[in-house]
Write a protein that holds these residues in place. Structure first.
Motif, PDB file in Angstrom:
ATOM      1  N   PRO A   1       0.751  -1.208  -0.011  1.00 25.73           N
ATOM      2  CA  PRO A   1       0.111  -0.026  -0.008  1.00 25.73           C
ATOM      3  C   PRO A   1       0.823   1.275  -0.001  1.00 25.73           C
ATOM      4  N   VAL A   2       0.435   2.380  -0.683  1.00 27.18           N
ATOM      5  CA  VAL A   2       1.015   3.568  -0.826  1.00 27.18           C
ATOM      6  C   VAL A   2       0.037   4.697  -0.333  1.00 27.18           C
ATOM      7  N   GLY A   3       0.396   5.177   0.548  1.00 21.43           N
ATOM      8  CA  GLY A   3      -0.296   6.320   1.517  1.00 21.43           C
ATOM      9  C   GLY A   3      -1.185   5.764   2.556  1.00 21.43           C
ATOM     10  N   GLU A   4      -2.030   6.708   3.133  1.00 17.00           N
ATOM     11  CA  GLU A   4      -2.914   6.184   4.270  1.00 17.00           C
ATOM     12  C   GLU A   4      -4.102   5.841   3.957  1.00 17.00           C
ATOM     13  N   ILE A   5      -4.707   5.184   4.790  1.00 14.06           N
ATOM     14  CA  ILE A   5      -6.012   4.567   4.910  1.00 14.06           C
ATOM     15  C   ILE A   5      -6.716   5.416   5.812  1.00 14.06           C
ATOM     16  N   GLU A   6      -8.018   5.831   5.424  1.00 16.30           N
ATOM     17  CA  GLU A   6      -8.958   6.627   6.092  1.00 16.30           C
ATOM     18  C   GLU A   6     -10.491   5.982   6.141  1.00 16.30           C
ATOM     19  N   LEU A   7     -10.715   5.480   7.014  1.00 12.10           N
ATOM     20  CA  LEU A   7     -12.139   4.906   7.445  1.00 12.10           C
ATOM     21  C   LEU A   7     -12.995   5.975   8.036  1.00 12.10           C
ATOM     22  N   ASN A   8     -14.195   6.227   7.620  1.00 15.44           N
ATOM     23  CA  ASN A   8     -14.797   7.564   8.448  1.00 15.44           C
ATOM     24  C   ASN A   8     -16.419   7.233   8.345  1.00 15.44           C
ATOM     25  N   VAL A   9     -16.906   7.940   9.271  1.00 17.56           N
ATOM     26  CA  VAL A   9     -18.436   7.750   9.554  1.00 17.56           C
ATOM     27  C   VAL A   9     -18.921   8.924  10.385  1.00 17.56           C
TER      28      VAL A   9
ATOM     29  N   TYR B   1     -13.187  -2.953  18.803  1.00 17.47           N
ATOM     30  CA  TYR B   1     -12.325  -2.866  17.561  1.00 17.47           C
ATOM     31  C   TYR B   1     -11.449  -4.239  17.681  1.00 17.47           C
ATOM     32  N   LYS B   2     -10.897  -4.590  16.364  1.00 18.36           N
ATOM     33  CA  LYS B   2      -9.634  -5.253  16.010  1.00 18.36           C
ATOM     34  C   LYS B   2      -8.788  -4.801  15.333  1.00 18.36           C
ATOM     35  N   SER B   3      -7.378  -4.722  15.445  1.00 18.74           N
ATOM     36  CA  SER B   3      -6.650  -4.076  14.449  1.00 18.74           C
ATOM     37  C   SER B   3      -5.236  -4.668  14.684  1.00 18.74           C
ATOM     38  N   THR B   4      -4.608  -4.732  13.418  1.00 18.44           N
ATOM     39  CA  THR B   4      -3.181  -5.527  13.423  1.00 18.44           C
ATOM     40  C   THR B   4      -2.223  -4.342  13.304  1.00 18.44           C
ATOM     41  N   GLN B   5      -2.742  -3.072  13.386  1.00 16.02           N
ATOM     42  CA  GLN B   5      -1.757  -1.892  13.684  1.00 16.02           C
ATOM     43  C   GLN B   5      -2.576  -0.593  14.163  1.00 16.02           C
ATOM     44  N   LEU B   6      -1.568   0.219  14.597  1.00 17.42           N
ATOM     45  CA  LEU B   6      -2.104   1.351  15.283  1.00 17.42           C
ATOM     46  C   LEU B   6      -2.826   2.264  14.629  1.00 17.42           C
ATOM     47  N   ILE B   7      -3.868   2.681  14.986  1.00 15.61           N
ATOM     48  CA  ILE B   7      -4.862   3.370  14.316  1.00 15.61           C
ATOM     49  C   ILE B   7      -5.133   4.904  15.056  1.00 15.61           C
ATOM     50  N   LYS B   8      -4.924   5.755  14.617  1.00 15.54           N
ATOM     51  CA  LYS B   8      -5.210   7.045  14.891  1.00 15.54           C
ATOM     52  C   LYS B   8      -6.978   7.456  14.863  1.00 15.54           C
ATOM     53  N   LEU B   9      -7.498   7.667  15.810  1.00 16.87           N
ATOM     54  CA  LEU B   9      -9.057   8.044  15.795  1.00 16.87           C
ATOM     55  C   LEU B   9      -9.116   9.350  16.012  1.00 16.87           C
ATOM     56  N   GLN B  10      -9.382  10.126  14.917  1.00 21.21           N
ATOM     57  CA  GLN B  10      -9.805  11.438  14.948  1.00 21.21           C
ATOM     58  C   GLN B  10     -11.406  11.843  15.188  1.00 21.21           C
ATOM     59  N   ALA B  11     -11.578  12.829  15.946  1.00 23.14           N
ATOM     60  CA  ALA B  11     -12.973  13.030  16.211  1.00 23.14           C
ATOM     61  C   ALA B  11     -12.988  14.538  15.483  1.00 23.14           C
TER      62      ALA B  11
ATOM     63  N   ASN C   1      -4.912   4.761   9.449  1.00 21.09           N
ATOM     64  CA  ASN C   1      -3.843   4.387   9.516  1.00 21.09           C
ATOM     65  C   ASN C   1      -2.778   4.866   8.490  1.00 21.09           C
ATOM     66  N   TYR C   2      -2.040   5.715   9.319  1.00 18.10           N
ATOM     67  CA  TYR C   2      -1.114   6.240   8.548  1.00 18.10           C
ATOM     68  C   TYR C   2       0.249   5.706   7.867  1.00 18.10           C
ATOM     69  N   HIS C   3       0.503   4.596   8.175  1.00 14.96           N
ATOM     70  CA  HIS C   3       1.432   3.605   7.615  1.00 14.96           C
ATOM     71  C   HIS C   3       1.231   2.287   7.332  1.00 14.96           C
ATOM     72  N   PRO C   4       0.217   2.273   6.540  1.00 14.06           N
ATOM     73  CA  PRO C   4      -0.304   0.631   6.365  1.00 14.06           C
ATOM     74  C   PRO C   4       0.730  -0.435   5.628  1.00 14.06           C
ATOM     75  N   VAL C   5       0.775  -1.551   6.008  1.00 14.91           N
ATOM     76  CA  VAL C   5       1.479  -2.731   5.648  1.00 14.91           C
ATOM     77  C   VAL C   5       0.537  -3.773   4.825  1.00 14.91           C
TER      78      VAL C   5
END
Length: 187
Positions: A64-72, A98-108, A169-173
């Motif tokens: 992956p190149v770039g960050e992943i952003e999931l939002n609601v 939740y369950k995650s294999t990497q650190l996630i930044k939760l933005q409000a 996820n700013y640095h997805p693998v």
């Protein structure tokens, strides 16, 4: 021409009212989710799985190149922009499973300062969702933990102008997985 100019001025300074959130709403069950970034799933897939299985699931693409952003959005909308939500002063936290294999930044994410709603802008106070790759984890996160840029002295979140949650996820693998079972706001 003068009347049109006055109308434009009045409309451009109009501030959208904030919605009031109903109690015990689970954003996984009730709201449409949006995705951006290098993931295998698209908008339709994420929401079909959410409706069928009761979980929001995203997987990073290979290399992956770039960050992943999931939002609601807090107040549901068919688009990725809408009106901000005015939470009660009694609201003290959000509870996320939740369950995650990497650190996630939760933005409000807050509404923008011009008062035009949740169109891009506003501030993004955030917290960390630690890795929990083997099992679902439930975190009760107080609103006072959400600070601008995640800094201890960063500006606090304004719960009276809340637009959406961004799970970033700013640095997805390759194959990084994020699953969200529930997002419940105390109100």
């Amino acid at each position: 021409m003068i009347r049109q100019s006055i109308f434009v001025i009045i409309v451009s300074t109009f501030m959208l009212p904030a919605a009031i959130l109903k109690p015990d709403v689970d954003l996984v069950k009730s709201n449409i989710w949006h995705i951006a970034g290098p993931v295998n799933e698209n908008y339709e897939t994420i929401n079909a799985v959410r409706e069928k299985e009761g979980v929001v699931r995203v997987t990073a693409k290979d290399n992956p190149v770039g960050e992943i952003e999931l939002n609601v959005l807090i107040t549901s909308s068919a688009s990725n922009d809408g009106i901000p939500t005015n939470l009660s002063n009694k609201s003290k936290f959000v509870k996320i499973t939740y369950k995650s294999t990497q650190l996630i930044k939760l933005q409000a994410r807050e509404g923008n300062e011009t008062g035009t709603g949740c169109i891009h802008g506003g501030s993004h106070p955030r917290v960390d969702l630690p890795v929990s790759s083997n099992r679902f984890k439930t975190m009760k996160i107080p609103w006072t933990a959400f600070r601008q840029n995640g800094l201890p002295n960063g500006k606090l979140l304004n719960i009276h102008n809340l637009c959406k949650f961004n799970f970033v996820n700013y640095h997805p693998v390759s194959g990084a997985l994020l699953e969200i079972k529930s997002v419940i706001i105390e109100n």
